[in-house]
Design an enzyme around this catalytic site. Structure first.
Site, PDB file in Angstrom:
ATOM      1  N   GLU A   1      -1.802  -1.935  -8.922  1.00  0.00           N
ATOM      2  CA  GLU A   1      -1.159  -2.338  -6.906  1.00  0.00           C
ATOM      3  C   GLU A   1      -1.170  -4.083  -7.485  1.00  0.00           C
ATOM      4  O   GLU A   1      -0.496  -4.517  -6.662  1.00  0.00           O
ATOM      5  CB  GLU A   1      -2.361  -2.027  -6.181  1.00  0.00           C
ATOM      6  CG  GLU A   1      -1.644  -2.780  -4.615  1.00  0.00           C
ATOM      7  CD  GLU A   1      -0.533  -2.121  -4.205  1.00  0.00           C
ATOM      8  OE1 GLU A   1      -0.810  -2.487  -3.024  1.00  0.00           O
ATOM      9  OE2 GLU A   1       0.060  -0.923  -4.925  1.00  0.00           O
TER      10      GLU A   1
ATOM     11  N   HIS B   1       6.513  -6.832   0.299  1.00  0.00           N
ATOM     12  CA  HIS B   1       7.159  -6.283  -0.839  1.00  0.00           C
ATOM     13  C   HIS B   1       7.593  -4.654  -1.067  1.00  0.00           C
ATOM     14  O   HIS B   1       7.969  -4.619  -0.665  1.00  0.00           O
ATOM     15  CB  HIS B   1       5.214  -5.801  -1.825  1.00  0.00           C
ATOM     16  CG  HIS B   1       4.807  -4.513  -1.356  1.00  0.00           C
ATOM     17  ND1 HIS B   1       4.950  -4.516   0.153  1.00  0.00           N
ATOM     18  CD2 HIS B   1       5.163  -3.600  -1.677  1.00  0.00           C
ATOM     19  CE1 HIS B   1       4.235  -2.963   0.485  1.00  0.00           C
ATOM     20  NE2 HIS B   1       4.551  -2.595  -0.688  1.00  0.00           N
TER      21      HIS B   1
ATOM     22  N   HIS C   1       9.804  -3.561   1.396  1.00  0.00           N
ATOM     23  CA  HIS C   1       9.340  -2.920   2.774  1.00  0.00           C
ATOM     24  C   HIS C   1       7.885  -3.375   3.429  1.00  0.00           C
ATOM     25  O   HIS C   1       7.466  -4.206   1.876  1.00  0.00           O
ATOM     26  CB  HIS C   1       9.046  -1.157   2.608  1.00  0.00           C
ATOM     27  CG  HIS C   1       7.858  -0.762   1.216  1.00  0.00           C
ATOM     28  ND1 HIS C   1       8.521  -0.866   0.093  1.00  0.00           N
ATOM     29  CD2 HIS C   1       6.717  -0.096   1.385  1.00  0.00           C
ATOM     30  CE1 HIS C   1       7.630  -0.898  -0.910  1.00  0.00           C
ATOM     31  NE2 HIS C   1       6.431  -1.001  -0.242  1.00  0.00           N
TER      32      HIS C   1
ATOM     33  N   HIS D   1      -3.146  28.455 -12.867  1.00  0.00           N
ATOM     34  CA  HIS D   1      -0.987  28.721 -12.803  1.00  0.00           C
ATOM     35  C   HIS D   1      -1.152  27.118 -14.191  1.00  0.00           C
ATOM     36  O   HIS D   1      -2.426  25.837 -14.634  1.00  0.00           O
ATOM     37  CB  HIS D   1      -1.222  27.559 -12.397  1.00  0.00           C
ATOM     38  CG  HIS D   1      -1.231  26.548 -11.292  1.00  0.00           C
ATOM     39  ND1 HIS D   1      -2.899  26.442 -10.436  1.00  0.00           N
ATOM     40  CD2 HIS D   1      -0.959  25.377 -11.091  1.00  0.00           C
ATOM     41  CE1 HIS D   1      -3.045  24.840 -10.439  1.00  0.00           C
ATOM     42  NE2 HIS D   1      -1.641  24.151 -10.214  1.00  0.00           N
TER      43      HIS D   1
ATOM     44  N   HIS E   1       7.974  -3.054  -5.938  1.00  0.00           N
ATOM     45  CA  HIS E   1       7.422  -2.716  -6.765  1.00  0.00           C
ATOM     46  C   HIS E   1       9.074  -2.332  -7.641  1.00  0.00           C
ATOM     47  O   HIS E   1      10.213  -1.729  -7.667  1.00  0.00           O
ATOM     48  CB  HIS E   1       6.836  -0.672  -6.221  1.00  0.00           C
ATOM     49  CG  HIS E   1       6.309  -0.843  -5.226  1.00  0.00           C
ATOM     50  ND1 HIS E   1       4.593  -1.812  -5.168  1.00  0.00           N
ATOM     51  CD2 HIS E   1       6.019  -0.559  -4.179  1.00  0.00           C
ATOM     52  CE1 HIS E   1       3.805  -1.449  -5.032  1.00  0.00           C
ATOM     53  NE2 HIS E   1       4.896  -0.653  -4.102  1.00  0.00           N
TER      54      HIS E   1
ATOM     55  N   HIS F   1       1.974  24.096 -14.445  1.00  0.00           N
ATOM     56  CA  HIS F   1       3.355  23.464 -14.595  1.00  0.00           C
ATOM     57  C   HIS F   1       4.214  22.574 -15.952  1.00  0.00           C
ATOM     58  O   HIS F   1       3.657  22.092 -16.558  1.00  0.00           O
ATOM     59  CB  HIS F   1       3.213  21.525 -13.676  1.00  0.00           C
ATOM     60  CG  HIS F   1       2.672  22.403 -12.134  1.00  0.00           C
ATOM     61  ND1 HIS F   1       2.533  22.622 -11.302  1.00  0.00           N
ATOM     62  CD2 HIS F   1       1.130  21.638 -11.969  1.00  0.00           C
ATOM     63  CE1 HIS F   1       1.873  23.160 -10.462  1.00  0.00           C
ATOM     64  NE2 HIS F   1       0.559  22.109 -11.095  1.00  0.00           N
TER      65      HIS F   1
ATOM     66  N   HIS G   1      -5.229  25.108 -15.507  1.00  0.00           N
ATOM     67  CA  HIS G   1      -6.203  24.931 -14.946  1.00  0.00           C
ATOM     68  C   HIS G   1      -5.815  25.534 -13.453  1.00  0.00           C
ATOM     69  O   HIS G   1      -4.900  26.390 -13.234  1.00  0.00           O
ATOM     70  CB  HIS G   1      -6.280  23.491 -14.725  1.00  0.00           C
ATOM     71  CG  HIS G   1      -4.519  22.818 -13.790  1.00  0.00           C
ATOM     72  ND1 HIS G   1      -3.960  23.213 -14.499  1.00  0.00           N
ATOM     73  CD2 HIS G   1      -4.976  22.920 -12.400  1.00  0.00           C
ATOM     74  CE1 HIS G   1      -2.561  22.676 -13.725  1.00  0.00           C
ATOM     75  NE2 HIS G   1      -3.348  22.428 -12.537  1.00  0.00           N
TER      76      HIS G   1
ATOM     77  N   GLU H   1       0.072  17.295 -14.035  1.00  0.00           N
ATOM     78  CA  GLU H   1       0.091  17.226 -12.212  1.00  0.00           C
ATOM     79  C   GLU H   1      -1.053  15.998 -11.614  1.00  0.00           C
ATOM     80  O   GLU H   1      -1.798  16.126 -12.810  1.00  0.00           O
ATOM     81  CB  GLU H   1      -0.925  18.750 -11.815  1.00  0.00           C
ATOM     82  CG  GLU H   1      -1.148  18.485 -10.427  1.00  0.00           C
ATOM     83  CD  GLU H   1      -1.689  19.883 -10.518  1.00  0.00           C
ATOM     84  OE1 GLU H   1      -3.044  19.879  -9.674  1.00  0.00           O
ATOM     85  OE2 GLU H   1      -1.708  20.814 -10.783  1.00  0.00           O
TER      86      GLU H   1
ATOM     87  N   ARG I   1       0.368  -4.328   5.222  1.00  0.00           N
ATOM     88  CA  ARG I   1       0.359  -4.622   3.905  1.00  0.00           C
ATOM     89  C   ARG I   1       1.523  -5.304   3.484  1.00  0.00           C
ATOM     90  O   ARG I   1       1.772  -5.319   3.993  1.00  0.00           O
ATOM     91  CB  ARG I   1       0.647  -3.048   3.494  1.00  0.00           C
ATOM     92  CG  ARG I   1       1.086  -2.935   1.220  1.00  0.00           C
ATOM     93  CD  ARG I   1      -0.452  -3.856   0.579  1.00  0.00           C
ATOM     94  NE  ARG I   1       0.171  -3.725  -0.185  1.00  0.00           N
ATOM     95  CZ  ARG I   1       0.790  -4.729  -1.498  1.00  0.00           C
ATOM     96  NH1 ARG I   1       1.246  -5.965  -1.036  1.00  0.00           N
ATOM     97  NH2 ARG I   1       0.896  -4.452  -2.698  1.00  0.00           N
TER      98      ARG I   1
ATOM     99  N   GLU J   1       7.748   4.529  -5.048  1.00  0.00           N
ATOM    100  CA  GLU J   1       6.621   4.477  -4.221  1.00  0.00           C
ATOM    101  C   GLU J   1       6.301   6.224  -3.145  1.00  0.00           C
ATOM    102  O   GLU J   1       7.174   5.847  -2.317  1.00  0.00           O
ATOM    103  CB  GLU J   1       5.869   3.363  -3.618  1.00  0.00           C
ATOM    104  CG  GLU J   1       4.924   3.697  -2.456  1.00  0.00           C
ATOM    105  CD  GLU J   1       4.909   2.470  -1.311  1.00  0.00           C
ATOM    106  OE1 GLU J   1       4.506   0.935  -2.014  1.00  0.00           O
ATOM    107  OE2 GLU J   1       4.700   2.686  -0.462  1.00  0.00           O
TER     108      GLU J   1
END
Length: 462
Positions: free
Chosen positions: A236, A169, A214, A350, A171, A352, A396, A357, A166, A175
């Site tokens: 991406e 690059h 990286h 549960h 961002h 969050h 959920h 999530e 890859r 990531e």
């Protein structure tokens, strides 16, 4: 006697309105039916048509009270139908039987479903696949283009063939990555000039903050990994690539900056590489351990975590293991759990409180009901390669509906992996309050567990 101009115009308009409508298609009357087909015609009654002959057999769960909501395994049904109890009706088609068989809770939802929640499911198999150069690999992504309500995180599933890269690059987004299979070598340098390199295997995790350049190279067995970004709009296709930096900076400027002549850049690629094959990495990682005067990235700020070597916490219905900033400090706001659910078990109900999530299903199959206040609920069926998305504070569960282990990863934007468990909440609230609210008996309340279960075992009793 002259006719006034206004009278002439009115006469012409009346002739135009009285004339039958004509079109270019009049020359081919076979393209359209006769005028007698418009509306009711007592002299030409419609011909009687027989109802379609639909043959099917209902599954046992379709004959139950719809609120029981048993999972319907339509993969074994010849002609699955949208029926639960007295609800629904048969479907003669047209329809896509492949979708119906693997999405039984969409075709025949439990009676507890109500209204409309967000779409909490996206199969990566429906994402456009970006192919690397000369068989080097591929990448497909999920973001708000395909899941408009998944605003906090986006994901990429990427494969690199042996020795493929890859491209170098960076961002704007953070990531976070989980290696799904194979192995790879990752390399980076931070703003202090400290360098980093490591080899990772299936089950390991890496993290690169925004702006940290990286690269990733597959080792001898190739690699597939999951990438999660802290921006639902992330694409991406919009990363900062080394090739593009060189292509869009004047050669004279590059030469001056790097202390070279402009001819040094005569053979740089004419386009981005993105995913491409290169020279295999040396077996001895020390051969690529380049350092500056600043030295190496401190271990406390390591960009990798060997999650594959962490023991799982076993519970009745499966297992859980967690990686978050407590044991992986550099990933300052990424918290994740890999959950294994045995057949018949489920990740307990549960939610969050502080984060959405983002879930990726690694193997097996399952279903989940997303509940959104005040009364919307939708049940979704998931397979390996699917993305699930559950907004913060929306309750959920994830139930294993197959005959093999269900494995998935839950990713949060939070400094610690936490959740609220329905069972623990009810069990640790005074019994009088629960009894008055839900009309549950004392015998029932005495059976509730006050500790989080994370994953509960299958229960076939009614």
């Amino acid at each position: 006697m002259k006719i006034p101009l206004l009278a002439t115009l009115l006469h012409v308009l009346s002739l135009v309105q009285a004339a039958p409508a004509r079109s270019n298609s009049d020359s081919n009357p076979g393209l359209r039916g006769s005028e007698s087909l418009v509306g009711y015609s007592p002299s030409e009654p419609s011909a009687s048509k027989s109802a379609p002959d639909i043959k099917y057999t209902l599954l046992p769960g379709q004959k139950e009270d719809p609120n029981i909501g048993s999972y319907l395994d339509f993969e074994k049904a010849d002609n699955p139908q949208p029926i639960r109890g007295s609800s629904g009706g048969d479907d003669p088609g047209p329809r896509n039987y492949n979708y119906d068989r693997i999405n039984s809770d969409k075709l025949a939802p439990p009676g507890t479903d109500h209204g409309q929640t967000i779409n909490a499911q996206w199969p990566m198999g429906l994402s456009h696949n970006r192919l690397g150069i000369e068989g080097a690999g591929w990448a497909r992504q999920e973001n708000t283009v395909v899941m408009p309500d998944a605003k906090m995180m986006a994901g990429v599933d990427m494969r690199l063939e042996p020795a493929a890269y890859r491209e170098l690059h960076w961002h704007v987004a953070s990531e976070w990555s989980l290696v799904l299979n194979g192995s790879c070598r990752i390399q980076a340098i931070n703003e202090n000039g400290e360098t980093f390199i490591d080899d990772l295997n299936a089950g390991d995790v890496w993290f690169f903050p925004p702006g940290i350049p990286h690269s990733i190279q597959a080792l001898d067995d190739g690699v597939e990994f999951l990438l999660v970004f802290d921006d639902g709009d992330f694409s991406e296709d919009n990363t900062f690539l080394a090739t593009e930096v060189f292509l869009h900076t004047p050669k004279e400027v590059l030469a001056k900056n790097l202390g070279l002549t402009t001819s040094a850049f005569d053979n740089i690629p004419g386009d981005e590489l993105y995913i491409f094959k290169g020279t295999p990495a040396p077996a001895d990682i020390e051969e690529q351990n380049v350092t500056t005067s600043a030295g190496l990235v401190p271990r406390t700020q390591s960009y990798s975590y060997h999650f594959s070597e962490q023991e799982a916490h076993n519970v009745a219905g499966g297992s859980v293991k967690i990686v978050d900033p407590i044991n992986f400090p550099i990933a300052s706001n990424f918290s994740a759990a890999i959950v294994t659910v045995h057949p018949g078990g489920m990740r307990e109900i549960h939610w969050h409180p502080t984060s959405d999530e983002w879930t990726f299903f690694i193997s097996g199959q399952g279903r989940a009901t997303l509940f959104t206040a005040p009364n919307a609920a939708t049940t979704f069926d998931y397979r390996a390669g699917d993305v699930g998305y559950f907004p913060k504070s929306n309750s959920h569960y994830i139930e294993n509906t197959g005959d093999e282990d269900l494995v998935f990863v839950e990713v949060l934007q939070a400094p610690q992996f936490t959740d609220m468990a329905l069972g623990q909440w009810i069990a640790s609230t005074p019994k009088q309050i629960i009894s008055d609210t839900l009309n549950l008996s004392n015998d029932t309340l005495s059976k509730l567990k006050k500790e989080k279960q994370y994953v509960v075992a299958g229960n076939t009793t009614s």
